[in-house]
Design an enzyme around this catalytic site. Structure first.
Site, PDB file in Angstrom:
ATOM      1  N   TYR A  23       3.073   7.497   3.029  1.00 36.71           N
ATOM      2  CA  TYR A  23       2.051   6.447   3.118  1.00 36.71           C
ATOM      3  C   TYR A  23       0.750   6.886   3.767  1.00 36.71           C
ATOM      4  O   TYR A  23      -0.218   6.127   3.783  1.00 36.71           O
ATOM      5  CB  TYR A  23       2.638   5.241   3.863  1.00 36.71           C
ATOM      6  CG  TYR A  23       3.811   4.628   3.137  1.00 36.71           C
ATOM      7  CD1 TYR A  23       3.650   4.099   1.863  1.00 36.71           C
ATOM      8  CD2 TYR A  23       5.075   4.601   3.708  1.00 36.71           C
ATOM      9  CE1 TYR A  23       4.724   3.554   1.172  1.00 36.71           C
ATOM     10  CE2 TYR A  23       6.160   4.052   3.028  1.00 36.71           C
ATOM     11  CZ  TYR A  23       5.977   3.538   1.758  1.00 36.71           C
ATOM     12  OH  TYR A  23       7.038   3.002   1.078  1.00 36.71           O
ATOM     13  N   HIS A 103      -0.798  -0.529  -3.992  1.00 28.94           N
ATOM     14  CA  HIS A 103       0.250   0.228  -3.307  1.00 28.94           C
ATOM     15  C   HIS A 103      -0.337   1.551  -2.848  1.00 28.94           C
ATOM     16  O   HIS A 103      -1.069   2.201  -3.608  1.00 28.94           O
ATOM     17  CB  HIS A 103       1.441   0.501  -4.233  1.00 28.94           C
ATOM     18  CG  HIS A 103       2.094  -0.749  -4.702  1.00 28.94           C
ATOM     19  ND1 HIS A 103       2.904  -1.497  -3.878  1.00 28.94           N
ATOM     20  CD2 HIS A 103       2.012  -1.416  -5.876  1.00 28.94           C
ATOM     21  CE1 HIS A 103       3.313  -2.561  -4.545  1.00 28.94           C
ATOM     22  NE2 HIS A 103       2.770  -2.546  -5.751  1.00 28.94           N
TER      23      HIS A 103
HETATM   24  C1  DQA Z   1       4.492   0.154  -1.031  1.00 27.89           C
HETATM   25  C2  DQA Z   1       5.576   0.635  -2.006  1.00 27.89           C
HETATM   26  C3  DQA Z   1       6.843  -0.174  -1.854  1.00 27.89           C
HETATM   27  O1  DQA Z   1       7.844   0.293  -2.754  1.00 27.89           O
HETATM   28  C4  DQA Z   1       7.385  -0.062  -0.447  1.00 27.89           C
HETATM   29  O2  DQA Z   1       8.509  -0.897  -0.282  1.00 27.89           O
HETATM   30  C5  DQA Z   1       6.353  -0.339   0.607  1.00 27.89           C
HETATM   31  C6  DQA Z   1       4.991   0.141   0.406  1.00 27.89           C
HETATM   32  C7  DQA Z   1       3.231   1.043  -1.056  1.00 27.89           C
HETATM   33  O3  DQA Z   1       2.202   0.603  -0.567  1.00 27.89           O
HETATM   34  O4  DQA Z   1       3.282   2.177  -1.560  1.00 27.89           O
HETATM   35  O5  DQA Z   1       6.664  -0.881   1.659  1.00 27.89           O
HETATM   36  O6  DQA Z   1       4.098  -1.151  -1.409  1.00 27.89           O
END
Ligand code: DQA
Length: 151
Positions: A23, A103
């Site tokens: 992330y 995302h």
């Molecule tokens: C997310 C992707 C999702 O699969 C995951 O559960 C997250 C973050 C992203 O920002 O990449 O918590 O939404």
């Protein structure tokens, strides 16, 4: 002035410490500051909220009616499970408040359970895989749809 609500879903309050390899290093406070700065440059006011609870997110979406021109939403883990969030986004869209899904990671390149988004089909567009920059791209995309000054 165009008003945008940014909704961050569960566990995104941990950004900067959470699975940084996936992330990225930016904290949620840093992302929110960048969003507000870009919004100001483009003539939009940006309000950011984070909720871990599904019902809190549904309520935030419902409450956007009449207050905001559009929503940027990262439903996080609820992306793949929540009919309730999808229904709220769909309802707001029909009331004239469109949403853009964002995302940080690219869910399509991850585990199979992340490949399906229940929310994407009721959003105006989606941005995935660009880390924190994706939020800025989503804001630009939303403003191009709802008519921000500099969009
Ligand atoms: C997310 C992707 C999702 O699969 C995951 O559960 C997250 C973050 C992203 O920002 O990449 O918590 O939404």
């Amino acid at each position: 002035m165009t008003a945008v609500l940014v909704i961050h879903g569960p566990n995104l309050n941990l950004l900067g410490r959470r699975e940084v390899r996936v992330y990225g290093p930016a904290t949620l406070a840093e992302i929110d500051a960048r969003l507000r700065d870009l919004g100001a440059a483009l003539g939009a006011s940006v309000t950011c909220v984070q909720h871990n609870g599904e019902g809190d997110i549904v309520t935030a979406i419902q409450d956007a009616d009449g207050r905001y021109d559009g929503i940027v939403i990262n439903p996080a883990g609820y992306t793949h499970t929540s009919v309730a969030i999808r229904d709220a986004v769909a309802a707001l869209g029909e009331l004239g408040v469109p949403a853009v899904e964002v995302h940080l990671s690219q869910p399509a390149a991850r585990e199979p359970f992340r490949h399906r988004s229940l929310v994407a089909p009721v959003c105006r567009g989606s941005v995935s895989g660009f880390g924190a920059d994706g939020y800025l791209l989503a804001l630009r995309g939303l403003l191009s749809q709802v008519g921000g000054e500099g969009a």
